[in-house]
Design an enzyme around this catalytic site. Structure first.
Site, PDB file in Angstrom:
ATOM      1  N   HIS A 205      -3.441   7.329   2.505  1.00  0.00           N
ATOM      2  CA  HIS A 205      -3.777   5.981   2.043  1.00  0.00           C
ATOM      3  C   HIS A 205      -5.184   5.635   2.510  1.00  0.00           C
ATOM      4  CE1 HIS A 205      -3.937   1.747   1.500  1.00  0.00           C
ATOM      5  NE2 HIS A 205      -3.589   1.424   2.731  1.00  0.00           N
TER       6      HIS A 205
ATOM      7  N   ASN B  48     -10.089  -0.266   0.111  1.00  0.00           N
ATOM      8  CA  ASN B  48      -8.628  -0.158   0.126  1.00  0.00           C
ATOM      9  C   ASN B  48      -8.109  -0.751  -1.187  1.00  0.00           C
ATOM     10  OD1 ASN B  48      -5.873  -0.479   0.468  1.00  0.00           O
ATOM     11  ND2 ASN B  48      -6.019  -1.423   2.491  1.00  0.00           N
TER      12      ASN B  48
ATOM     13  N   CYS C  99       0.803  -1.223   0.000  1.00  0.00           N
ATOM     14  CA  CYS C  99       0.000   0.000   0.000  1.00  0.00           C
ATOM     15  C   CYS C  99       0.836   1.273   0.000  1.00  0.00           C
ATOM     16  CB  CYS C  99      -0.937   0.001   1.204  1.00  0.00           C
ATOM     17  SG  CYS C  99      -2.069  -1.408   1.227  1.00  0.00           S
TER      18      CYS C  99
END
Length: 347
Positions: free
Chosen positions: A268, A298, A130
């Site tokens: 994020h 996500n 990520c």
């Protein structure tokens, strides 16, 4: 305006000789929307459980027969078109993903071939997860210190629906599929990348155990479902809520700006509760922290690009300050501060 010719080498606090910034962005998400209610049909969960713990209401899943590079190609084309740059002009393509099309050949090479970027050097960042978008942007900025390089295309793309266990609710409800892109090139002095921060702490709390040299794929690993992402949610919460605010503050200091001066803080998009907690720790109002996690979930390496694209398209003005920040498996985290350069918005 020829950016390459308009920017002379300068000494900057970053150590970069040539100022570089984001000239165009792109975003691609699959057509298939998967709601929380859809997931309750196959998982022991509920819409209330997912929403209260993650803030996610829906995500996108790739259609059968489509792969990570398909999304990346579309996002890359958008970024090139918005910047008015041809693929043939690219010097490098940097792709961050933990779900490559296959272990070999290079996903960046597959994307470059499809775009027609024949001379672009392909670089794959496959294990930064990520945080990959931040690391890819910093890699591109450093590549552009070579005076023979003019443009680097950065792509964060992940098919989380392929990397998570369809039978396991802890990770399945979080991850979605998307690709985001940013074209980097030269900017006038004072614009572009102003400062950054990176750090890491080795941990196995987020991992994929099978498929490497430690545990090669076998019938036994498939039976144990070891090819899928495993995640300790509590460990992620603790690290993210501590490290993201710290990294953002350090990045602002490195950039020589006050946090109050930063119009857009792009985090994020892992979990709405983490985003809210980080913003609270920073003392930042919600209107300065855009979110996409409710709609896309996500999307791993694509995550920061989803908010970057929407911010550049709809909110950012010439001269605005943006700080992007992400944390992922490793644990790896990092942040980068940019002063937005809009060639059409110059005074």
């Amino acid at each position: 305006m020829n950016l390459l010719e308009s920017t002379a080498p300068v000494a900057t606090r970053t150590g970069l000789t040539h100022p570089v910034g984001i000239l165009g962005t792109g975003l691609h998400v699959p057509r298939t929307v998967v709601t929380n209610e859809d997931l309750t049909r196959t998982l022991d969960t509920s819409d209330e459980w997912i929403t209260s713990r993650t803030g996610i209401r829906e995500r996108r899943f790739l259609e059968e027969g489509r792969v990570t590079s398909d999304m990346a190609i579309e996002a890359g084309r958008q970024a090139l078109a918005r910047a008015g740059v041809e693929a043939s002009e690219l010097d490098a393509i940097v792709v961050a993903t933990f779900t490559p099309d296959q272990p070999l050949p290079s996903t960046a090479m597959i994307i470059g071939e499809a775009l027609g970027a024949r001379r672009a050097m392909p670089l794959d960042l496959t294990q930064s997860a990520c945080s990959g978008g931040i690391y890819a942007l910093l890699t591109a900025a450093h590549l552009l210190q070579n005076t023979n390089h003019r443009y680097v295309l950065v792509i964060g793309a992940d098919a989380g629906s392929r990397g998570t266990d369809p039978q396991e609710r802890t990770t399945r409800v979080f991850l979605g599929d998307a690709a985001g892109a940013a074209l980097l090139g030269r900017t006038p002095a004072g614009f572009g990348l102003l400062g950054w921060d990176t750090d890491g702490e080795l941990s196995y709390e987020v991992e994929i155990t099978a498929g490497g040299s430690r545990l090669p794929t076998s019938p036994e690993t498939v039976e144990a479902r070891s090819q899928y992402l495993k995640m300790n949610g509590k460990a992620v919460w603790n690290m993210a809520t501590e490290k993201l605010p710290e990294s953002i503050r350090r990045t602002a200091r490195h950039a020589g700006v006050e946090l109050d001066e930063v119009q857009h803080i792009l985090l994020h998009q892992a979990n709405l509760n983490i985003i809210n907690e980080a913003a609270k720790a920073l003392g930042v109002s919600a209107d300065r922290v855009p979110t996409t996690v409710q709609r896309f979930g996500n999307t791993a390496a694509a995550s920061v690009f989803t908010v970057l694209h929407e911010t550049i398209e709809n909110r950012a003005r010439h001269g605005d300050l943006l700080i992007m920040s992400a944390i992922g498996a490793g644990f790896l985290w990092g942040s980068a501060c940019f002063r937005h350069f809009d060639p059409f918005g110059e005074a």
